[in-house]
Enzyme design. Structure first.
Site, mmCIF file in Angstrom:
data_model
loop_
_atom_site.group_PDB
_atom_site.id
_atom_site.type_symbol
_atom_site.label_atom_id
_atom_site.label_comp_id
_atom_site.label_asym_id
_atom_site.label_seq_id
_atom_site.Cartn_x
_atom_site.Cartn_y
_atom_site.Cartn_z
ATOM 1 N N ASP A 24 75.414 44.983 -1.867
ATOM 2 C CA ASP A 24 75.881 46.368 -1.705
ATOM 3 C C ASP A 24 76.011 47.116 -3.023
ATOM 4 O O ASP A 24 76.835 48.019 -3.155
ATOM 5 C CB ASP A 24 77.236 46.410 -0.950
ATOM 6 N N LYS A 27 71.251 49.042 -3.993
ATOM 7 C CA LYS A 27 69.804 48.751 -4.166
ATOM 8 C C LYS A 27 68.950 49.737 -3.381
ATOM 9 O O LYS A 27 67.903 50.165 -3.845
ATOM 10 C CB LYS A 27 69.497 47.326 -3.684
ATOM 11 N N GLY A 51 72.221 45.836 4.523
ATOM 12 C CA GLY A 51 72.337 47.231 4.957
ATOM 13 C C GLY A 51 72.107 48.075 3.723
ATOM 14 O O GLY A 51 72.907 48.035 2.795
ATOM 15 N N HIS A 52 70.990 48.772 3.676
ATOM 16 C CA HIS A 52 70.621 49.535 2.481
ATOM 17 C C HIS A 52 70.682 51.022 2.815
ATOM 18 O O HIS A 52 69.924 51.499 3.659
ATOM 19 C CB HIS A 52 69.215 49.133 2.013
ATOM 20 N N GLN A 232 70.823 41.471 -0.557
ATOM 21 C CA GLN A 232 72.043 40.779 -0.983
ATOM 22 C C GLN A 232 72.193 40.913 -2.507
ATOM 23 O O GLN A 232 71.732 41.882 -3.076
ATOM 24 C CB GLN A 232 72.022 39.303 -0.543
ATOM 25 N N VAL A 420 75.663 58.947 -9.877
ATOM 26 C CA VAL A 420 76.967 59.614 -9.841
ATOM 27 C C VAL A 420 77.240 60.220 -8.457
ATOM 28 O O VAL A 420 78.012 61.145 -8.312
ATOM 29 C CB VAL A 420 77.046 60.695 -10.952
#
Ligand code: GDP
Ligand code: IMO
Ligand code: MG
Length: 429
Positions: A24, A27, A51-52, A232, A420
């Site tokens: 998390d 990526k 989960g991307h 991951q 940001v």
């Protein structure tokens, strides 16, 4: 988006992007940013435990197996041989993308990738229950049992799906072999249901199945560059992570070779992604974890809830000891630091610079998980300004630049960019 300063090496067409913490790291958003420089984005491991998230304007996506270059027109996407994927999950993801108007004919899945069946998820839940207080806190998606089946040579590949009789036979064998494991399960799988559902879904998926090795070699021969997308994080790697509190695949950059079927000499650059702080979801050791209100504040400000399971993520400071280890394991060329904006408003920001034992003697990464591990924290001044609109690292507040400099120095890897905000353009270079 020129994030890597060096020009690409034509003899080394594959760059790799990996998370260097416990997953998390952001990526998905980084791969989406980099994707314009590549013809192909290829996921090399994991499954829908990942989960991307990607945000482009008003479009917000959570991808689980489809590579995160999917919102960049013209890229081709490969779900590589090292992955495991559920047919229903993949079909849902294709439907979701088609509803957004995405051309899903660009998505290929390697014939050697393994199918995750609903019974793998059942086995995952049963195994977790049996572990009791030592549960790993898996995502419950059946990822571990699917990789077990692959290693035990009981798995069913995407290539198998084109042969219906073979699927029926293999499912029968698989269920016979596992019958004792289902003792006590409420949802014992029935052979005819599994075969029926598999064959129905296979019709949707089989048109996407390719010989992943030949497919990638053809792309390379056309002169395309490949971005290998990790899932991951390094500290969840099955061999080098905080075992046994890890996932069941190789999440480190080397996994790109075994997960895509390319040699190490094909790899050019390796980019590591890390949050400006650190999170972990599920059980297992987390040396820099903050169990106080600072950790709570990080979770709230960073909206640290899992994309796949919705679980609250555990939060802590950037751990430079783990990051240095990750830099070695992955051979990092550069770092992309995400979520810098989340730290605005903290009076002081910490970085873990070292580990010690309770008796004061120094300890290294091998001591992670031992009860007497203590962390040394360097405290840096925080900053008050909202930095979400900053687009250049030189324009960041002095304290934020100091943090990035310390992260680079302590990790031993240059910081190439920082994000940001979650939206694609919220990037400081
Ligand atoms: P991944 O699994 O590594 O792709 O990361 P996830 O998508 O699971 O989690 C990262 C979360 O942080 C997502 O909700 C992103 O939208 C969000 N995110 C990514 N980069 C930034 C950033 O720079 N600032 C903020 N505030 N959120 C970010
Ligand atoms: P992305 O790609 C964060 C964690 C689980 C659990 C352990 C084993 O989004 O960064 P598994 O279901 O894989 O057997 O669970 O690994 N885990 C992740 N944590 N991000 C992920 O993926 C993860 N994938 C697995 O929480 O601790
Ligand atoms: Mg994630």
């Amino acid at each position: 988006m020129r994030i890597f300063p060096a020009p690409p090496d034509a003899r080394r067409p594959v760059d790799v992007c990996v998370g260097i913490q416990w997953g998390d790291e952001g990526k998905g958003r980084v791969v989406d940013l980099l994707a314009r420089e590549y013809g192909v984005i290829a996921r090399f491991g994991g499954g829908d435990n990942a989960g991307h998230s990607i945000e482009v304007g008003a479009t917000k996506l959570a991808l689980h197996v489809v590579p995160s270059g999917v919102l960049v027109d013209g890229t081709k996407l490969l779900i590589g041989a090292g992955t495991v994927a559920s047919l229903r999950g993949l079909a849902n993801e294709l439907d979701m993308l088609e509803k957004l108007g995405v051309d899903t004919s660009r998505i290929a899945i390697a014939s050697r990738a393994h199918v995750v069946f609903p019974y793998h998820a059942t086995l995952d839940r049963l195994a977790e229950k049996a572990r009791g207080g030592a549960a790993i806190g898996t995502t419950g998606r059946g990822i571990g049992p699917a990789y077990v089946d692959r290693a035990a040579r009981n798995g069913i590949t995407f290539g198998d799906l084109a042969k219906p009789e073979a699927v029926a036979d293999k499912v029968r064998q698989a269920l016979i072999a596992r019958a004792p494991l289902f003792a006590g399960a409420d949802d014992v799988p029935r052979e005819e249901d599994v075969v029926g559902e598999t064959l129905a879904l296979a019709k949707r998926i089989v048109p996407h199945v390719v010989d992943g090795v030949a497919w990638l070699q053809a792309a390379i021969a056309r002169g395309e560059r490949i971005l290998a997308e990790g899932a991951q994080g390094t500290m969840l790697d099955v061999t080098f992570g905080t075992y046994p509190y890890v996932t069941s695949s190789h999440t480190v950059a080397g996994g790109a070779c075994t997960g895509l079927g390319i040699g190490p000499t094909a790899v050019g650059r390796v980019l590591g992604v890390a949050k400006a702080y650190c999170t972990r979801v599920g059980g297992g050791p987390f040396p820099s974890e903050l169990l106080d209100e600072t950790g709570e504040r990080l979770r709230e400000r960073g909206r640290e809830f899992g994309v796949t399971t919705g679980r609250p993520r555990r939060c802590g400071w950037y751990d430079a000891v783990a990051a240095r280890y990750a830099a070695q394991l992955n051979g990092l060329d550069g770092l992309f630091i995400t979520k810098l904006d989340v730290l605005a408003g903290f009076e002081r920001v910490g970085i873990v610079t070292g580990y010690r034992r309770a008796d004061g003697s120094p300890a290294g990464i091998e001591a992670v998980g031992e009860p007497d591990l203590r962390v040394e924290i360097e405290e840096l001044p925080g900053w008050a300004d909202d930095i979400r609109g900053v687009r250049k690292i030189v324009d960041l507040p002095h304290a934020a630049r100091t943090l990035l400099d310390r992260i680079a120095a302590l990790t031993g890897v240059p910081v190439l960019a920082a994000s940001v905000g979650p939206e694609r353009s919220a990037l400081a270079l």
